[in-house]
Design a protein around this motif. Sequence first.
Motif, PDB file in Angstrom:
ATOM      1  N   LYS A 127       0.854  -1.182   0.000  1.00  0.00           N
ATOM      2  CA  LYS A 127       0.000   0.000   0.000  1.00  0.00           C
ATOM      3  C   LYS A 127       0.894   1.238   0.000  1.00  0.00           C
ATOM      4  O   LYS A 127       2.032   1.209   0.460  1.00  0.00           O
ATOM      5  N   VAL A 128       0.348   2.343  -0.503  1.00  0.00           N
ATOM      6  CA  VAL A 128       1.201   3.470  -0.880  1.00  0.00           C
ATOM      7  C   VAL A 128       1.563   4.415   0.267  1.00  0.00           C
ATOM      8  O   VAL A 128       2.250   5.411   0.043  1.00  0.00           O
ATOM      9  N   GLY A 129       1.141   4.116   1.480  1.00  0.00           N
ATOM     10  CA  GLY A 129       1.493   4.976   2.610  1.00  0.00           C
ATOM     11  C   GLY A 129       2.994   5.122   2.789  1.00  0.00           C
ATOM     12  O   GLY A 129       3.496   6.200   3.138  1.00  0.00           O
ATOM     13  N   VAL A 130       3.727   4.041   2.554  1.00  0.00           N
ATOM     14  CA  VAL A 130       5.185   4.089   2.710  1.00  0.00           C
ATOM     15  C   VAL A 130       5.802   5.076   1.718  1.00  0.00           C
ATOM     16  O   VAL A 130       6.743   5.807   2.048  1.00  0.00           O
ATOM     17  N   ALA A 131       5.261   5.132   0.507  1.00  0.00           N
ATOM     18  CA  ALA A 131       5.767   6.070  -0.496  1.00  0.00           C
ATOM     19  C   ALA A 131       5.396   7.501  -0.132  1.00  0.00           C
ATOM     20  O   ALA A 131       6.195   8.431  -0.327  1.00  0.00           O
ATOM     21  N   TRP A 132       4.193   7.695   0.377  1.00  0.00           N
ATOM     22  CA  TRP A 132       3.765   9.027   0.828  1.00  0.00           C
ATOM     23  C   TRP A 132       4.767   9.573   1.843  1.00  0.00           C
ATOM     24  O   TRP A 132       5.194  10.717   1.757  1.00  0.00           O
ATOM     25  N   LEU A 133       5.141   8.728   2.794  1.00  0.00           N
ATOM     26  CA  LEU A 133       6.099   9.138   3.828  1.00  0.00           C
ATOM     27  C   LEU A 133       7.465   9.446   3.232  1.00  0.00           C
ATOM     28  O   LEU A 133       8.088  10.454   3.568  1.00  0.00           O
ATOM     29  N   ALA A 134       7.952   8.561   2.375  1.00  0.00           N
ATOM     30  CA  ALA A 134       9.290   8.740   1.805  1.00  0.00           C
ATOM     31  C   ALA A 134       9.376  10.005   0.964  1.00  0.00           C
ATOM     32  O   ALA A 134      10.347  10.762   1.046  1.00  0.00           O
ATOM     33  N   LEU A 135       8.350  10.243   0.149  1.00  0.00           N
ATOM     34  CA  LEU A 135       8.373  11.407  -0.736  1.00  0.00           C
ATOM     35  C   LEU A 135       8.114  12.707   0.024  1.00  0.00           C
ATOM     36  O   LEU A 135       8.682  13.746  -0.305  1.00  0.00           O
ATOM     37  N   LYS A 136       7.283  12.650   1.036  1.00  0.00           N
ATOM     38  CA  LYS A 136       6.970  13.872   1.789  1.00  0.00           C
ATOM     39  C   LYS A 136       8.138  14.310   2.675  1.00  0.00           C
ATOM     40  O   LYS A 136       8.429  15.496   2.787  1.00  0.00           O
ATOM     41  N   THR A 137       8.796  13.334   3.315  1.00  0.00           N
ATOM     42  CA  THR A 137       9.843  13.681   4.280  1.00  0.00           C
ATOM     43  C   THR A 137      11.249  13.631   3.698  1.00  0.00           C
ATOM     44  O   THR A 137      12.174  14.226   4.259  1.00  0.00           O
TER      45      THR A 137
END
Length: 217
Positions: A127-137
């Motif tokens: 699920k894409v939550g991990v990517a959201w975190l990586a790209l945001k932070t």
Amino acid sequence: MLYQMVKFVAAPMAHVMWRPHISGGHHVPATGPAILAANHLAVIDSFLIPALLPRHVTFTAKSEYFSGNPVSQWFMRLGGSLPIDRESAGAAQAMLDSAAELLERGELFGIHPEGTRSPDGRLYRGKVGVAWLALKTGAPVLPVALSGTENVLPLGAKVPRFTKIGIKIGAPMTFEGDYKNARDRRRVTDEIMVEIQKLSGQEYVPAYASSVKAGMS
């Protein structure tokens, strides 16, 4: 303080009971933020990684782990896991916002991109939550492969079992893209899952584990 006290007790216990073999530990930075993205085979996964790594790691864990099996409740609370209600989009976003704050403070955050335990030992779509975190932070992602943890506390078991487990930690991954862009989130998540699969050797299934579990029931 409580985390360190728990770790002082939990780490020796984990070494005695489960004889962990850890490789790639040098990839975990001594300071600064990082996201540990791990496959998910058992309830105890979210407890073992924080117990066995030298730095404080905050992991996500589904809210049911905090209200179901008393053993899992104990592990989740002592390990300082961050509960997530998988049925609520608002709760999931609140968890990601809290995780982003941890990373921006230079801490380590752990997440299981599959979102739920594998129903059959295979690796499922992330699920894409991990990517959201990586790209945001901008925090690097360390792919992590667990093995043998499904034998520690099998479904229905009340007491953890003696067994042997493995933890492989891959090289840090960094990404470019927009955390608001769905295609970027999907691309980054898929790249992370490829690296987890390389480390774990699991068969990959291009479907969500939650959907497969729903079909089984």
